[in-house]
Design a protein around this motif. Structure first.
Motif, PDB file in Angstrom:
ATOM      1  N   ARG A 138     -28.833  22.276  -1.553  1.00 59.19           N
ATOM      2  CA  ARG A 138     -27.864  21.493  -2.332  1.00 59.19           C
ATOM      3  C   ARG A 138     -28.589  20.318  -2.998  1.00 59.19           C
ATOM      4  O   ARG A 138     -29.473  19.710  -2.415  1.00 59.19           O
ATOM      5  N   ASN A 139     -28.187  20.041  -4.235  1.00 57.15           N
ATOM      6  CA  ASN A 139     -28.828  18.985  -5.040  1.00 57.15           C
ATOM      7  C   ASN A 139     -27.891  17.799  -5.211  1.00 57.15           C
ATOM      8  O   ASN A 139     -26.745  17.974  -5.650  1.00 57.15           O
ATOM      9  N   TYR A 140     -28.385  16.617  -4.880  1.00 56.27           N
ATOM     10  CA  TYR A 140     -27.570  15.402  -5.025  1.00 56.27           C
ATOM     11  C   TYR A 140     -28.310  14.366  -5.862  1.00 56.27           C
ATOM     12  O   TYR A 140     -29.542  14.285  -5.818  1.00 56.27           O
ATOM     13  N   SER A 199     -30.927  18.249   2.163  1.00 62.13           N
ATOM     14  CA  SER A 199     -30.611  18.372   0.737  1.00 62.13           C
ATOM     15  C   SER A 199     -31.784  17.906  -0.115  1.00 62.13           C
ATOM     16  O   SER A 199     -32.657  17.176   0.337  1.00 62.13           O
ATOM     17  N   GLU A 253     -27.977  22.606 -11.531  1.00 65.03           N
ATOM     18  CA  GLU A 253     -26.755  22.659 -10.725  1.00 65.03           C
ATOM     19  C   GLU A 253     -26.768  21.462  -9.781  1.00 65.03           C
ATOM     20  O   GLU A 253     -27.721  21.282  -9.021  1.00 65.03           O
ATOM     21  N   ILE A 254     -25.725  20.630  -9.873  1.00 69.17           N
ATOM     22  CA  ILE A 254     -25.691  19.408  -9.043  1.00 69.17           C
ATOM     23  C   ILE A 254     -24.425  19.434  -8.181  1.00 69.17           C
ATOM     24  O   ILE A 254     -23.323  19.675  -8.687  1.00 69.17           O
ATOM     25  N   HIS A 255     -24.607  19.195  -6.876  1.00 66.22           N
ATOM     26  CA  HIS A 255     -23.474  19.299  -5.945  1.00 66.22           C
ATOM     27  C   HIS A 255     -22.769  17.970  -5.711  1.00 66.22           C
ATOM     28  O   HIS A 255     -21.669  17.937  -5.175  1.00 66.22           O
ATOM     29  N   ARG A 275     -23.303  19.942 -15.244  1.00 63.99           N
ATOM     30  CA  ARG A 275     -24.100  20.424 -14.103  1.00 63.99           C
ATOM     31  C   ARG A 275     -23.305  20.352 -12.798  1.00 63.99           C
ATOM     32  O   ARG A 275     -23.536  21.119 -11.869  1.00 63.99           O
ATOM     33  N   SER A 316     -21.919  23.871 -10.310  1.00 63.08           N
ATOM     34  CA  SER A 316     -22.089  24.135  -8.877  1.00 63.08           C
ATOM     35  C   SER A 316     -20.816  24.660  -8.222  1.00 63.08           C
ATOM     36  O   SER A 316     -20.831  25.037  -7.060  1.00 63.08           O
ATOM     37  N   ALA A 318     -18.216  20.471  -6.435  1.00 65.78           N
ATOM     38  CA  ALA A 318     -19.031  19.254  -6.466  1.00 65.78           C
ATOM     39  C   ALA A 318     -18.189  18.038  -6.092  1.00 65.78           C
ATOM     40  O   ALA A 318     -16.955  18.099  -6.005  1.00 65.78           O
TER      41      ALA A 318
END
Ligand SMILES: NC(=O)c1ccc[n+]([C@@H]2O[C@H](COP(=O)([O-])OP(=O)(O)OC[C@H]3O[C@@H](n4cnc5c(N)ncnc54)[C@H](OP(=O)(O)O)[C@@H]3O)[C@@H](O)[C@H]2O)c1
Length: 230
Positions: free
Chosen positions: A2-4, A26, A63-65, A108, A112, A115
């Motif tokens: 997961r991208n934060y 993450s 893709e950003i969560h 973005r 996901s 988000a």
């Protein structure tokens, strides 16, 4: 993975949030303003001034969560000394900066499919305090934005805000600069403790991640009871 994104991840609550996100595995992109930070394992730092810059999207994941917007100010003064240039500058940092970041990241975040956006208010919106008109103005806008965006971006993106009371960070430094001041501030709090950045960051982690997947449009008061307990 997961991208934060943590805007203002170099100090205080944002710094602790970056540490918690990294610890749970993450991938984090965090921004700094004056406190230059070096990349480490799963954390990448980029310089960013929320009042002048736009994010370099080429350097961010597709893709950003979740994104947390942490920059803020505590400018306390009597209302009769309230200057337009001061409250406009505060608004630019706390509200316009957040809007611009969210607008840039929206495609973005939508990519996901589930988000979360976390914003920061203050206890001084729910409860009136003398000399807090300037900060209440910007943070009141953040609370309205939180609820409106939560409606507009559901069901894909959840939007919540945290309203802390006094928390021991660089931002609150002038209010906690001696043991006497810290003791005085602690006594004003029902839990008899000034907040630690980790106290607030834990709530930010909860709101950013799927642990809070059925929560949106909320203002969480992480304030030692100040807003609701006498
Ligand atoms: N601390 C409190 O008592 C308290 C109480 C109520 C609400 N809040 C809210 O909680 C949030 C976090 O506060 P905090 O106490 O953790 O603050 P902090 O310790 O001052 O950290 C703020 C973060 O934002 C960054 N930042 C500052 N100015 C910026 C700018 N112009 N552009 C981009 N980034 C900038 C800082 O970067 P550098 O460190 O690199 O300069 C830092 O990473 C804020 O929105 C604040 O209003 C805090």
């Amino acid at each position: 993975m997961r991208n934060y994104i943590v805007i203002g991840g170099s100090s205080g609550i944002g710094e602790q949030l970056v540490n918690l996100l990294e610890a749970e595995g993450s991938q984090v992109t965090a921004t700094y303003h004056t406190n230059i930070c070096k990349d480490r394992n799963q954390v990448r730092y980029i310089p960013f001034d929320a009042t002048t810059d736009t994010l370099d999207l080429d350097s961010l994941p597709s893709e950003i969560h979740g994104v947390a917007y942490c920059p803020g100010s505590i400018n306390l003064k009597p209302f009769h000394r309230f200057k337009e240039s001061d409250y406009v500058a505060d608004f630019k940092l706390q509200v316009t900066g957040a809007i611009k970041v969210i607008q840039q990241l929206l495609p973005r975040l939508k990519a996901s499919a589930e988000a979360s956006i976390v914003l920061f208010s203050t206890v001084a919106v729910q409860q009136g305090f003398s000399f807090h008109s300037q900060v209440a103005l910007s943070k009141g806008a953040i609370e309205g934005l939180t609820r409106a965006l939560a409606a507009e971006l559901a069901p894909i993106i959840r939007v919540n805000a945290i309203a802390p009371s006094l928390t021991d960070t660089k931002l609150a430094g002038r209010l906690l600069s001696s043991p006497e001041k810290k003791e005085h501030q602690s006594k004003m709090n029902p839990l008899k403790k000034v907040g630690e950045p980790l106290d607030v960051a834990k709530t930010a982690l909860f709101l950013l991640t799927p642990n809070s997947s059925w929560i949106t449009g909320q203002i969480l008061h992480v304030d030692g009871g100040v807003s609701s307990v006498k």
